[in-house]
Every structure is written in C-alpha cells, then in structure tokens.
Design a protein around this motif. Structure first.
Motif, PDB file in Angstrom:
ATOM      1  N   UNK A  27       1.176   2.307  -1.671  1.00  0.00           N
ATOM      2  CA  UNK A  27       1.673   1.142  -2.416  1.00  0.00           C
ATOM      3  C   UNK A  27       3.012   1.449  -3.085  1.00  0.00           C
ATOM      4  N   UNK A  28       3.133   2.640  -3.643  1.00  0.00           N
ATOM      5  CA  UNK A  28       4.373   3.036  -4.305  1.00  0.00           C
ATOM      6  C   UNK A  28       5.510   3.120  -3.296  1.00  0.00           C
ATOM      7  N   UNK A  29       5.225   3.698  -2.131  1.00  0.00           N
ATOM      8  CA  UNK A  29       6.256   3.833  -1.104  1.00  0.00           C
ATOM      9  C   UNK A  29       6.689   2.456  -0.607  1.00  0.00           C
ATOM     10  N   UNK A  30       5.718   1.572  -0.375  1.00  0.00           N
ATOM     11  CA  UNK A  30       6.064   0.234   0.107  1.00  0.00           C
ATOM     12  C   UNK A  30       6.854  -0.537  -0.941  1.00  0.00           C
ATOM     13  N   UNK A  31       6.530  -0.362  -2.202  1.00  0.00           N
ATOM     14  CA  UNK A  31       7.309  -1.001  -3.270  1.00  0.00           C
ATOM     15  C   UNK A  31       8.744  -0.467  -3.251  1.00  0.00           C
ATOM     16  N   UNK A  32       8.886   0.843  -3.052  1.00  0.00           N
ATOM     17  CA  UNK A  32      10.210   1.449  -2.976  1.00  0.00           C
ATOM     18  C   UNK A  32      11.000   0.931  -1.778  1.00  0.00           C
ATOM     19  N   UNK A  33      10.323   0.725  -0.651  1.00  0.00           N
ATOM     20  CA  UNK A  33      10.991   0.169   0.524  1.00  0.00           C
ATOM     21  C   UNK A  33      11.524  -1.236   0.230  1.00  0.00           C
ATOM     22  N   UNK A  34      10.685  -2.051  -0.421  1.00  0.00           N
ATOM     23  CA  UNK A  34      11.118  -3.411  -0.777  1.00  0.00           C
ATOM     24  C   UNK A  34      12.322  -3.382  -1.716  1.00  0.00           C
ATOM     25  N   UNK A  35      12.261  -2.488  -2.693  1.00  0.00           N
ATOM     26  CA  UNK A  35      13.336  -2.386  -3.675  1.00  0.00           C
ATOM     27  C   UNK A  35      14.638  -1.933  -3.000  1.00  0.00           C
ATOM     28  N   UNK A  36      14.536  -0.931  -2.127  1.00  0.00           N
ATOM     29  CA  UNK A  36      15.725  -0.441  -1.420  1.00  0.00           C
ATOM     30  C   UNK A  36      16.297  -1.524  -0.509  1.00  0.00           C
ATOM     31  N   UNK A  37      15.424  -2.262   0.175  1.00  0.00           N
ATOM     32  CA  UNK A  37      15.882  -3.336   1.059  1.00  0.00           C
ATOM     33  C   UNK A  37      16.626  -4.401   0.264  1.00  0.00           C
ATOM     34  N   UNK A  38      16.110  -4.728  -0.915  1.00  0.00           N
ATOM     35  CA  UNK A  38      16.760  -5.739  -1.752  1.00  0.00           C
ATOM     36  C   UNK A  38      18.150  -5.274  -2.186  1.00  0.00           C
ATOM     37  N   UNK A  39      18.259  -4.010  -2.598  1.00  0.00           N
ATOM     38  CA  UNK A  39      19.554  -3.480  -3.045  1.00  0.00           C
ATOM     39  C   UNK A  39      20.566  -3.483  -1.900  1.00  0.00           C
ATOM     40  N   UNK A  40      20.125  -3.008  -0.725  1.00  0.00           N
ATOM     41  CA  UNK A  40      21.027  -2.969   0.429  1.00  0.00           C
ATOM     42  C   UNK A  40      21.449  -4.386   0.819  1.00  0.00           C
ATOM     43  N   UNK A  41      20.511  -5.320   0.786  1.00  0.00           N
ATOM     44  CA  UNK A  41      20.825  -6.704   1.137  1.00  0.00           C
ATOM     45  C   UNK A  41      21.846  -7.292   0.163  1.00  0.00           C
ATOM     46  N   UNK A  42      21.681  -6.969  -1.119  1.00  0.00           N
ATOM     47  CA  UNK A  42      22.645  -7.459  -2.112  1.00  0.00           C
ATOM     48  C   UNK A  42      24.022  -6.830  -1.905  1.00  0.00           C
ATOM     49  N   UNK A  43      24.057  -5.534  -1.609  1.00  0.00           N
ATOM     50  CA  UNK A  43      25.331  -4.844  -1.413  1.00  0.00           C
ATOM     51  C   UNK A  43      26.074  -5.352  -0.181  1.00  0.00           C
ATOM     52  N   UNK A  66       0.200   5.769   9.281  1.00  0.00           N
ATOM     53  CA  UNK A  66      -0.022   7.102   8.725  1.00  0.00           C
ATOM     54  C   UNK A  66      -1.210   7.122   7.771  1.00  0.00           C
ATOM     55  N   UNK A  67      -1.396   6.052   7.025  1.00  0.00           N
ATOM     56  CA  UNK A  67      -2.447   6.009   6.016  1.00  0.00           C
ATOM     57  C   UNK A  67      -3.841   5.874   6.623  1.00  0.00           C
ATOM     58  N   UNK A  68      -3.953   5.369   7.829  1.00  0.00           N
ATOM     59  CA  UNK A  68      -5.265   5.192   8.449  1.00  0.00           C
ATOM     60  C   UNK A  68      -5.655   6.442   9.205  1.00  0.00           C
ATOM     61  N   UNK A  69      -6.735   7.054   8.770  1.00  0.00           N
ATOM     62  CA  UNK A  69      -7.224   8.256   9.441  1.00  0.00           C
ATOM     63  C   UNK A  69      -8.098   7.868  10.618  1.00  0.00           C
ATOM     64  N   UNK A  70      -8.363   8.834  11.503  1.00  0.00           N
ATOM     65  CA  UNK A  70      -9.250   8.598  12.643  1.00  0.00           C
ATOM     66  C   UNK A  70     -10.632   8.229  12.134  1.00  0.00           C
ATOM     67  N   UNK A  71     -11.247   7.276  12.821  1.00  0.00           N
ATOM     68  CA  UNK A  71     -12.596   6.856  12.469  1.00  0.00           C
ATOM     69  C   UNK A  71     -12.635   5.716  11.477  1.00  0.00           C
ATOM     70  N   UNK A  72     -11.518   5.411  10.826  1.00  0.00           N
ATOM     71  CA  UNK A  72     -11.497   4.286   9.892  1.00  0.00           C
ATOM     72  C   UNK A  72     -11.190   3.025  10.673  1.00  0.00           C
ATOM     73  N   UNK A  73     -11.943   1.995  10.444  1.00  0.00           N
ATOM     74  CA  UNK A  73     -11.718   0.725  11.119  1.00  0.00           C
ATOM     75  C   UNK A  73     -10.850  -0.150  10.233  1.00  0.00           C
ATOM     76  N   UNK A  74     -10.005  -0.897  10.866  1.00  0.00           N
ATOM     77  CA  UNK A  74      -9.153  -1.811  10.128  1.00  0.00           C
ATOM     78  C   UNK A  74      -8.274  -2.548  11.099  1.00  0.00           C
ATOM     79  N   UNK A  75      -7.428  -3.442  10.628  1.00  0.00           N
ATOM     80  CA  UNK A  75      -6.563  -4.178  11.520  1.00  0.00           C
ATOM     81  C   UNK A  75      -5.637  -3.227  12.279  1.00  0.00           C
ATOM     82  N   UNK A  76      -5.507  -3.459  13.560  1.00  0.00           N
ATOM     83  CA  UNK A  76      -4.636  -2.639  14.370  1.00  0.00           C
ATOM     84  C   UNK A  76      -5.285  -1.373  14.877  1.00  0.00           C
ATOM     85  N   UNK A  77      -6.565  -1.145  14.594  1.00  0.00           N
ATOM     86  CA  UNK A  77      -7.257   0.040  15.061  1.00  0.00           C
ATOM     87  C   UNK A  77      -8.035  -0.275  16.322  1.00  0.00           C
ATOM     88  N   UNK A  78      -7.331  -0.680  17.355  1.00  0.00           N
ATOM     89  CA  UNK A  78      -7.997  -1.011  18.605  1.00  0.00           C
ATOM     90  C   UNK A  78      -8.535  -2.417  18.547  1.00  0.00           C
TER      91      UNK A  78
END
Length: 90
Positions: A27-43, A66-78
């Motif tokens: 969550x922290x990394x994704x928030x940082x990605x959003x923040x960086x994207x906003x700054x670059x877009x403004x610049x 990366x966050x989904x380990x083997x054996x965990x089910x979720x969207x995009x896991x086959x």
C-alpha cells in the motif's frame, strides 16, 4: 544443473524476501507511485499523462504480482478474469 537452474536457485531467497516486503508494504509503495506520477504529470504540464498513467498501472500490476505468493488465490491467479462490466440489459 544448467546455468539458468543455478541462477534460479541463488535468486530464490531474494524473490521470497521481495515478495514478503511487497505484501507488507504494498500500500505504501502504491501510494508512492501515485504521488510520483502526480508530480511528474504536473512538471510535464499534462503532456505525457497517458504514458504516465500506463506506466503507473504497469508498476502497480507488478507490485500485485510480487505480493501474491504461490498457493494464494486471488484475481489474476489463473482461471478466467472477471468481466469488465455487466452485460447490457435487453
């Protein structure tokens, strides 16, 4: 054992560590990605908004993978992906 097998064996612990970090701090990394994207877009005054959003989406997708380990089910896991929107009513 081939060269590729040796490399995979050596990198396996690192992959597990990165996966664990992605699970704990995703969550922290994704928030940082959003923040960086906003700054670059403004610049760039919105000139590259589409490319910035595409890159941000791909980076977030990589974090999710990366966050989904083997054996965990979720969207995009086959299986079949969920539909993008409900079918139109007739």
């Amino acid at each position: 054992m081939g060269l590729l097998d040796n490399v995979k064996a050596k990198l396996s612990p690192a992959k597990d560590k990165v996966s664990g970090l992605a699970q704990r701090h995703g969550d922290t990394v994704q928030h940082g990605l959003d923040k960086a994207a906003k700054v670059v877009d403004e610049k760039t005054k919105g000139k590259y908004s589409g490319k910035i959003q595409t890159g941000t989406g791909k980076a977030k997708g990589a974090m999710d993978r990366l966050a989904h380990k083997d054996g965990m089910e979720g969207p995009g896991d086959g299986g079949t992906p969920p539909p993008a929107s409900p079918p139109p009513a007739s």
